[in-house]
Structure formats: C-alpha cells, structure tokens
Enzyme design. Sequence first.
Site, PDB file in Angstrom:
ATOM      1  N   PRO A 276       0.815  -1.214   0.000  1.00 35.20           N
ATOM      2  CA  PRO A 276       0.000   0.000   0.000  1.00 35.20           C
ATOM      3  C   PRO A 276       0.849   1.264   0.000  1.00 35.20           C
ATOM      4  O   PRO A 276       1.901   1.318   0.649  1.00 35.20           O
ATOM      5  CB  PRO A 276      -0.797  -0.098   1.300  1.00 35.20           C
ATOM      6  CG  PRO A 276       0.008  -0.988   2.185  1.00 35.20           C
ATOM      7  CD  PRO A 276       0.848  -1.871   1.312  1.00 35.20           C
ATOM      8  N   GLY A 277       0.418   2.258  -0.751  1.00 32.34           N
ATOM      9  CA  GLY A 277       1.099   3.551  -0.746  1.00 32.34           C
ATOM     10  C   GLY A 277       0.117   4.623  -0.289  1.00 32.34           C
ATOM     11  O   GLY A 277       0.122   5.065   0.857  1.00 32.34           O
ATOM     12  N   CYS A 344       1.967  28.912 -16.509  1.00 31.52           N
ATOM     13  CA  CYS A 344       1.415  29.295 -17.808  1.00 31.52           C
ATOM     14  C   CYS A 344       0.828  28.093 -18.536  1.00 31.52           C
ATOM     15  O   CYS A 344       1.357  27.648 -19.564  1.00 31.52           O
ATOM     16  CB  CYS A 344       2.523  29.914 -18.653  1.00 31.52           C
ATOM     17  SG  CYS A 344       3.446  31.098 -17.701  1.00 31.52           S
TER      18      CYS A 344
HETATM   19  N1  LLP Z   1       2.711  -1.482  -6.080  1.00 32.33           N
HETATM   20  C1  LLP Z   1       2.943  -1.164  -7.360  1.00 32.33           C
HETATM   21  C2  LLP Z   1       3.630  -2.140  -8.224  1.00 32.33           C
HETATM   22  C3  LLP Z   1       2.535   0.089  -7.857  1.00 32.33           C
HETATM   23  O1  LLP Z   1       2.761   0.387  -9.134  1.00 32.33           O
HETATM   24  C4  LLP Z   1       1.879   1.012  -7.008  1.00 32.33           C
HETATM   25  C5  LLP Z   1       1.455   2.311  -7.495  1.00 32.33           C
HETATM   26  C6  LLP Z   1       1.664   0.630  -5.663  1.00 32.33           C
HETATM   27  C7  LLP Z   1       2.081  -0.618  -5.235  1.00 32.33           C
HETATM   28  C8  LLP Z   1       0.999   1.533  -4.673  1.00 32.33           C
HETATM   29  O2  LLP Z   1      -0.334   1.760  -5.010  1.00 32.33           O
HETATM   30  P1  LLP Z   1      -1.291   2.609  -4.035  1.00 32.33           P
HETATM   31  O3  LLP Z   1      -1.511   1.778  -2.785  1.00 32.33           O
HETATM   32  O4  LLP Z   1      -0.611   3.885  -3.736  1.00 32.33           O
HETATM   33  O5  LLP Z   1      -2.522   2.785  -4.826  1.00 32.33           O
HETATM   34  N2  LLP Z   1       0.261   8.983  -9.273  1.00 32.33           N
HETATM   35  C9  LLP Z   1      -1.034   8.340  -9.197  1.00 32.33           C
HETATM   36  C10 LLP Z   1      -0.948   6.955  -8.594  1.00 32.33           C
HETATM   37  C11 LLP Z   1       0.043   6.070  -9.318  1.00 32.33           C
HETATM   38  C12 LLP Z   1       0.169   4.696  -8.704  1.00 32.33           C
HETATM   39  C13 LLP Z   1       1.344   3.996  -9.258  1.00 32.33           C
HETATM   40  N3  LLP Z   1       1.589   2.695  -8.700  1.00 32.33           N
HETATM   41  C14 LLP Z   1      -1.982   9.245  -8.426  1.00 32.33           C
HETATM   42  O6  LLP Z   1      -1.585  10.327  -8.011  1.00 32.33           O
HETATM   43  O7  LLP Z   1      -3.169   8.916  -8.280  1.00 32.33           O
END
Ligand code: LLP
Length: 420
Positions: A276-277, A344
């Site tokens: 999780p991120g 801009c």
């Molecule tokens: N594992 C992998 C292999 C991933 O590619 C990602 C996120 C995560 C875990 C973590 O996912 P999370 O739990 O954060 O959903 N910049 C975008 C989100 C890009 C996510 C990329 N991969 C935004 O601001 O919504």
Amino acid sequence: MHNSYQYRDGEFYVEDVPVRKIAESAGTPCYIYSYAVLRDAFLSYRDAFSGIDTLLCYSVKANSNLAILNAFAGLGAGFDIVSMGELIRVKRAGGDLSKVLFSGVGKTEEEMRAAIEAGILFFNVESVEELRLLNKVGLELGTKAPVALRVNPDIDPKTHPYISTGFKKSKFGIEIGRAVEVYEEAGSMEGIRVTAIDAHIGSQIFELTPFVDSLTKLVNLADDLIDKGVNIEYIDIGGGLGISYKMDEIPPNPKEYADVIAGLVGGKPYKLVLEPGRSLVGNAGMLVTKVLFLKEGTAKKFVIVDAAMNDLIRPAFYESYHEILTVSGPAKAVEKVDVVGPICESGDFLAKDRKFPRVKSGDLLAVMSAGAYGFAMSSNYNTRPRAPEVLVKGGEFRVVRKRETYDDMLSGESIPEFGG
Ligand code: LLP
C-alpha cells in the site's frame, strides 16, 4: 477527516500545531504531514491483517521523504521500491532491507546488482527478458536472485485509466496465461530462486470485487504452481486501496479488505505481502498555499494561489479532486471559483468550478489529502523551487525537507564552451 485535523478557536490545527504557525515559519507553498495520521493508517492495516501472516511493504513512490520512510521503518514496515534512488532512500532512512521488494517494468542491470547486494526479499519480475538479465546478474554475483513473477490478471479495477495496471493491454506484468511456462523457465535458471507470485491491478480502487477477482486468480495459479513443485512462499497482492478525497466519500477500510482476503488465503501455505502507498500516507498530508490575487472575469472567478501544478499535479493530470479548507476558521462556501496557480498552462488548477468561501489576498488555504503522489510528483516546471516538507508530531514540527533554493535548482547546469 482524521481527528488530528481540527479547527480550534477559529484556527486550523494539525495535531497540536496551528497550520498558520508552520506556514509562517516554513513559508508557502509547503507540504505538512501528520505523524499521527500515518501511524494510525499503518496500525489499522496491521491490526486488520493480524490474523494472517502478512508483510506490509509501504510503496515508497507515494511519498519518499526520508522522515516518512523512517516513520514507517519504526512501525515495522517493509518497503516496495521501483528504482535505485528508492533503494538508497530506504537504506538512509534505516529501513530493513530484508523486507524490501523491487517492482517496476524497467529495472537496469546496475539496479539489479545493487538490490541483490543489499539482500532484498525479492524482485517482482515483469517480463521474460528481465528474468534472463536478472539470472545473468545473479550468476555473476555467484548467487540466486529471489524472484516473484508479476502476473497480469486482466482485471478492471474501475479506477482512472492512467492508474489501472491489470488489463491485458497494459504494459505491466506477464500475462497470467503464460505464467506457468515462465515459472518453468525461471525454475531452470541457476541465477534465480523462485519464491513468490505478485500482481498489482491499479490505484485508488474503491470496490473490493476487483481485488477478490485478482486474488482468486493468483491463489489458483499459486496452488497450481505448488502442485508442480514450484516454491511459492509469498503471495503479493500489490497496493491500490483507495482513500477519501471528498469529505463524504467512504473508501473500503483495511478491515473489510482483510476479511475478504482472509477468506481466500486462510490456511494456505504462503505468506501474504501488501504494497500500500496512498492508503498509508494520502490523508496524512496537505499542501498549504497562500492566496495571491482574486480575478473576476465575466464568465469566471479565479482565486490565484502560490501553489501550482508543479507542486501538486494530480488535479491537472487525473482531474482529481482535493478538498480545500480555509486555515483561518471554517467558512461557508458561497461562490463558484477556479483555484489556480501561477503556471502558464490552462491545466494549472487545484480546483475547478468549486463552491468556495469568500477569500482574500493573503489568506491561507489547505489542500487536503496531498500526502500521496503530491510532493513525490512535484517538479521545477516554470523554474519554481520545490516546496518544503514539514512533519508534525504532537505539539512539535520539523522541516524534513528544506525549500529548494535557486542555486539548488541551477547547480547542475552550465553554459558550454565549444572548440569551433
Ligand atoms: N505497487 C505497485 C507495483 C505500484 O505500481 C503502485 C502504485 C503501488 C504498489 C501503490 O499503489 P497505491 O496503494 O498507492 O494505490 N500517481 C497516481 C498513482 C500512481 C500509482 C502507481 N503505482 C496518483 O496520483 O493517483
């Protein structure tokens, strides 16, 4: 909203510190993170999954500040990384390298070597070519690189197309139908030790069904592989759990998530890994900005602020919604405005057609839920220095990344002298 965010006597507080005080000291725009909010997010995962043997690997890309990584390391997290830079960050933050996973479609030989030498838990390998290169590196180092294959389960995660990764047509992973064949090839490689299976279907996912569908496919594959004698110690189901960006949104919580997962992996011989991120840091951060000017056109009213798309690109990139609160006490929304930055580009907005309180030049605004993919995706576009980051814990706050200076920004550049 977490109870660490509160209005007290007409002032917006993060834990026991007034946001105004931080803004006066660090300047604006600035990112503010709450330790209590990220800790509670981590603990709610840990408690929810306590009945299943689970390793929680925080996905570093969401917010890679050393102080944030150090906080998660202190809570016992492992880490999901995607680059050499993130490996170096985890090391410097005091993370446990034996709990690190290396994901990503395009790892370089140098990155593979460094991660093997660091003793990471496993690589999430996304293609046959990558597997062959990793085998070569493993052999050269006289070791076996630990590997999970990231399979692509062909699942619709029902989220924004830019953050959907588990479709057959997306660049991620190995098609699930080819997985057994690739596992067999991996099993014959002297520089590879197969240890796990992995998938990640997307981000900001609000329904549990896509996770269930993906995990069901993974479990079937894992069981099939184990029957064939393949060593599967871990099943890594990626990240992706959504968070609330609007006050009235209720995302699935880790407990509901854990309950459905327990139903699928309970009693199986492998451990669970999560990456999780956003759901660990998203609601733990805000971007504080100051109103510069108001501009009233015949068609629209604009609130021009000192933060821009270089600081927080999510609204421009994904048309995402971030709640914006007034720092000097709660205020009723009375008029429709666009909240825009100084860059801009017409895409440089933080909110569009938003019912907003009446504000004036000098007012402070807090753009909420900016802890994930906020600072991490910031840039120097328009030669704007990146904002400072501040961590609050109880009644104290510390600048955990200084505002970039103009010298910092220009230090790598030079005007060339050519012979001719
Ligand atoms: N594992 C992998 C292999 C991933 O590619 C990602 C996120 C995560 C875990 C973590 O996912 P999370 O739990 O954060 O959903 N910049 C975008 C989100 C890009 C996510 C990329 N991969 C935004 O601001 O919504």
